[in-house]
Design a protein around this motif. Sequence first.
Motif, PDB file in Angstrom:
ATOM      1  N   ASP A  21      54.929  65.097  10.054  1.00 31.90           N
ATOM      2  CA  ASP A  21      55.756  65.780  11.045  1.00 31.90           C
ATOM      3  C   ASP A  21      56.828  64.827  11.550  1.00 31.90           C
ATOM      4  O   ASP A  21      56.587  64.006  12.429  1.00 31.90           O
ATOM      5  N   LEU A  22      58.022  64.936  10.972  1.00 28.82           N
ATOM      6  CA  LEU A  22      59.134  64.080  11.350  1.00 28.82           C
ATOM      7  C   LEU A  22      60.180  64.844  12.169  1.00 28.82           C
ATOM      8  O   LEU A  22      61.364  64.506  12.129  1.00 28.82           O
ATOM      9  N   ALA A  23      59.719  65.831  12.939  1.00 29.08           N
ATOM     10  CA  ALA A  23      60.644  66.485  13.867  1.00 29.08           C
ATOM     11  C   ALA A  23      61.109  65.420  14.853  1.00 29.08           C
ATOM     12  O   ALA A  23      60.317  64.570  15.285  1.00 29.08           O
ATOM     13  N   PHE A  24      62.392  65.443  15.211  1.00 26.09           N
ATOM     14  CA  PHE A  24      62.952  64.364  16.033  1.00 26.09           C
ATOM     15  C   PHE A  24      62.187  64.169  17.334  1.00 26.09           C
ATOM     16  O   PHE A  24      61.956  63.029  17.757  1.00 26.09           O
ATOM     17  N   ASP A  25      61.758  65.244  17.980  1.00 25.03           N
ATOM     18  CA  ASP A  25      61.047  65.112  19.248  1.00 25.03           C
ATOM     19  C   ASP A  25      59.659  64.503  19.036  1.00 25.03           C
ATOM     20  O   ASP A  25      59.168  63.748  19.889  1.00 25.03           O
ATOM     21  N   ASN A  26      59.040  64.774  17.905  1.00 27.17           N
ATOM     22  CA  ASN A  26      57.752  64.175  17.591  1.00 27.17           C
ATOM     23  C   ASN A  26      57.914  62.667  17.341  1.00 27.17           C
ATOM     24  O   ASN A  26      57.115  61.861  17.814  1.00 27.17           O
ATOM     25  N   VAL A  27      58.953  62.290  16.622  1.00 24.59           N
ATOM     26  CA  VAL A  27      59.207  60.870  16.363  1.00 24.59           C
ATOM     27  C   VAL A  27      59.504  60.149  17.683  1.00 24.59           C
ATOM     28  O   VAL A  27      59.042  59.024  17.890  1.00 24.59           O
ATOM     29  N   LEU A  28      60.233  60.796  18.586  1.00 23.74           N
ATOM     30  CA  LEU A  28      60.483  60.184  19.895  1.00 23.74           C
ATOM     31  C   LEU A  28      59.176  59.986  20.659  1.00 23.74           C
ATOM     32  O   LEU A  28      58.985  58.960  21.329  1.00 23.74           O
ATOM     33  N   ASP A  29      58.245  60.942  20.548  1.00 26.16           N
ATOM     34  CA  ASP A  29      56.923  60.783  21.153  1.00 26.16           C
ATOM     35  C   ASP A  29      56.191  59.590  20.541  1.00 26.16           C
ATOM     36  O   ASP A  29      55.527  58.819  21.242  1.00 26.16           O
ATOM     37  N   VAL A  30      56.308  59.441  19.229  1.00 21.60           N
ATOM     38  CA  VAL A  30      55.676  58.304  18.535  1.00 21.60           C
ATOM     39  C   VAL A  30      56.265  56.989  19.038  1.00 21.60           C
ATOM     40  O   VAL A  30      55.533  56.040  19.336  1.00 21.60           O
ATOM     41  N   LEU A  31      57.583  56.932  19.157  1.00 23.96           N
ATOM     42  CA  LEU A  31      58.229  55.712  19.635  1.00 23.96           C
ATOM     43  C   LEU A  31      57.828  55.402  21.070  1.00 23.96           C
ATOM     44  O   LEU A  31      57.654  54.226  21.443  1.00 23.96           O
ATOM     45  N   ASP A  32      57.653  56.439  21.893  1.00 26.66           N
ATOM     46  CA  ASP A  32      57.151  56.237  23.256  1.00 26.66           C
ATOM     47  C   ASP A  32      55.749  55.634  23.223  1.00 26.66           C
ATOM     48  O   ASP A  32      55.448  54.701  23.968  1.00 26.66           O
ATOM     49  N   ALA A  33      54.888  56.168  22.370  1.00 30.23           N
ATOM     50  CA  ALA A  33      53.516  55.666  22.275  1.00 30.23           C
ATOM     51  C   ALA A  33      53.491  54.219  21.819  1.00 30.23           C
ATOM     52  O   ALA A  33      52.749  53.396  22.368  1.00 30.23           O
ATOM     53  N   ILE A  34      54.296  53.881  20.837  1.00 24.09           N
ATOM     54  CA  ILE A  34      54.322  52.522  20.306  1.00 24.09           C
ATOM     55  C   ILE A  34      54.824  51.525  21.347  1.00 24.09           C
ATOM     56  O   ILE A  34      54.399  50.374  21.379  1.00 24.09           O
ATOM     57  N   SER A  35      55.697  51.961  22.223  1.00 27.28           N
ATOM     58  CA  SER A  35      56.234  51.045  23.231  1.00 27.28           C
ATOM     59  C   SER A  35      55.413  51.018  24.519  1.00 27.28           C
ATOM     60  O   SER A  35      55.722  50.266  25.432  1.00 27.28           O
ATOM     61  N   ASP A  36      54.353  51.828  24.596  1.00 22.73           N
ATOM     62  CA  ASP A  36      53.507  51.894  25.790  1.00 22.73           C
ATOM     63  C   ASP A  36      52.666  50.626  25.916  1.00 22.73           C
ATOM     64  O   ASP A  36      51.736  50.401  25.149  1.00 22.73           O
ATOM     65  N   LYS A  37      53.001  49.816  26.908  1.00 19.20           N
ATOM     66  CA  LYS A  37      52.322  48.528  27.101  1.00 19.20           C
ATOM     67  C   LYS A  37      50.884  48.674  27.600  1.00 19.20           C
ATOM     68  O   LYS A  37      50.113  47.726  27.545  1.00 19.20           O
ATOM     69  N   SER A  38      50.505  49.863  28.064  1.00 16.16           N
ATOM     70  CA  SER A  38      49.148  50.063  28.556  1.00 16.16           C
ATOM     71  C   SER A  38      48.152  50.338  27.422  1.00 16.16           C
ATOM     72  O   SER A  38      46.946  50.329  27.650  1.00 16.16           O
ATOM     73  N   LEU A  39      48.658  50.577  26.215  1.00 19.56           N
ATOM     74  CA  LEU A  39      47.780  50.876  25.079  1.00 19.56           C
ATOM     75  C   LEU A  39      47.522  49.631  24.242  1.00 19.56           C
ATOM     76  O   LEU A  39      48.401  48.777  24.093  1.00 19.56           O
ATOM     77  N   MET A  40      46.343  49.546  23.692  1.00 15.45           N
ATOM     78  CA  MET A  40      45.988  48.474  22.763  1.00 15.45           C
ATOM     79  C   MET A  40      46.656  48.793  21.418  1.00 15.45           C
ATOM     80  O   MET A  40      46.995  49.936  21.141  1.00 15.45           O
ATOM     81  N   ALA A  41      46.794  47.776  20.585  1.00 13.02           N
ATOM     82  CA  ALA A  41      47.470  47.945  19.292  1.00 13.02           C
ATOM     83  C   ALA A  41      46.833  49.053  18.465  1.00 13.02           C
ATOM     84  O   ALA A  41      47.536  49.903  17.901  1.00 13.02           O
ATOM     85  N   TRP A  42      45.507  49.072  18.380  1.00  9.38           N
ATOM     86  CA  TRP A  42      44.852  50.080  17.562  1.00  9.38           C
ATOM     87  C   TRP A  42      45.072  51.481  18.136  1.00  9.38           C
ATOM     88  O   TRP A  42      45.180  52.458  17.395  1.00  9.38           O
ATOM     89  N   GLU A  43      45.173  51.583  19.485  1.00 10.20           N
ATOM     90  CA  GLU A  43      45.421  52.875  20.105  1.00 10.20           C
ATOM     91  C   GLU A  43      46.831  53.372  19.781  1.00 10.20           C
ATOM     92  O   GLU A  43      47.039  54.562  19.530  1.00 10.20           O
ATOM     93  N   LYS A  44      47.792  52.449  19.793  1.00  3.68           N
ATOM     94  CA  LYS A  44      49.178  52.812  19.482  1.00  3.68           C
ATOM     95  C   LYS A  44      49.276  53.370  18.066  1.00  3.68           C
ATOM     96  O   LYS A  44      49.872  54.419  17.841  1.00  3.68           O
ATOM     97  N   VAL A  45      48.687  52.653  17.119  1.00  3.04           N
ATOM     98  CA  VAL A  45      48.760  53.072  15.717  1.00  3.04           C
ATOM     99  C   VAL A  45      48.001  54.376  15.520  1.00  3.04           C
ATOM    100  O   VAL A  45      48.486  55.287  14.844  1.00  3.04           O
ATOM    101  N   ASP A  46      46.833  54.497  16.118  1.00  2.00           N
ATOM    102  CA  ASP A  46      46.037  55.712  15.990  1.00  2.00           C
ATOM    103  C   ASP A  46      46.778  56.910  16.570  1.00  2.00           C
ATOM    104  O   ASP A  46      46.850  57.982  15.942  1.00  2.00           O
ATOM    105  N   LEU A  47      47.369  56.735  17.749  1.00  2.00           N
ATOM    106  CA  LEU A  47      48.115  57.815  18.375  1.00  2.00           C
ATOM    107  C   LEU A  47      49.349  58.185  17.548  1.00  2.00           C
ATOM    108  O   LEU A  47      49.627  59.362  17.314  1.00  2.00           O
ATOM    109  N   ALA A  48      50.067  57.173  17.070  1.00  2.00           N
ATOM    110  CA  ALA A  48      51.252  57.425  16.243  1.00  2.00           C
ATOM    111  C   ALA A  48      50.885  58.229  15.003  1.00  2.00           C
ATOM    112  O   ALA A  48      51.554  59.213  14.664  1.00  2.00           O
TER     113      ALA A  48
END
Length: 189
Positions: A21-48
């Motif tokens: 799912d590469l809809a632009f709004d979904n990718v923006l959500d992914v980028l938000d998740a990856i930049s979230d400093k409150s998440l651990m690395a594995w959580e960021k990747v899993d969420l993305a």
Amino acid sequence: MRLNDPLTTEIEFEDVLYPLDLAFDNVLDVLDAISDKSLMAWEKVDLALNLLVGESNLTFEKQMELWELILNQHIQIGSQEKVIYDLEGNPMPTPKSSDDKKSMDLVQDAKYIYASFRQIGINLFEEQGKMHWEEFQAILESLPDDTILPKIVQIRNWSPSKGESEKEKERMRELQVKYSLNREVNADG
């Protein structure tokens, strides 16, 4: 982007075909998740990956491989400055010269991006879930100069030159302050 290839909607990894799912709004959500400093690395990747391909039974190492594949081949495309991520999914610092400053941010400039797309007849809210990330980036990177975002980027990149009046220099400095980016926020993909 190749005009004679269909937009990517799936990806093969480890002999398994995943929907992508590469809809632009979904990718923006992914980028938000990856930049979230409150998440651990594995959580960021899993969420993305959950946002991009759905649930998988991959190990963290395989998730990282799939994430890097998607990031490098499908998200970091175009001529925008590319963010490099470490193995934990964190953005890596990049050396910058004194005159190499960021002039656009997908999060902080969201209203200007929206307004610019509206100026050319595209309502991004109506395009959520439809417009592919490659389409979004192609349009974003080639917005006409008379739309608001390119004007703001031009203001941010302005530097005084000989022959400009003091009044014009002061006006441009005021506009640079008005449209400056908050350096604390870093979620630009």
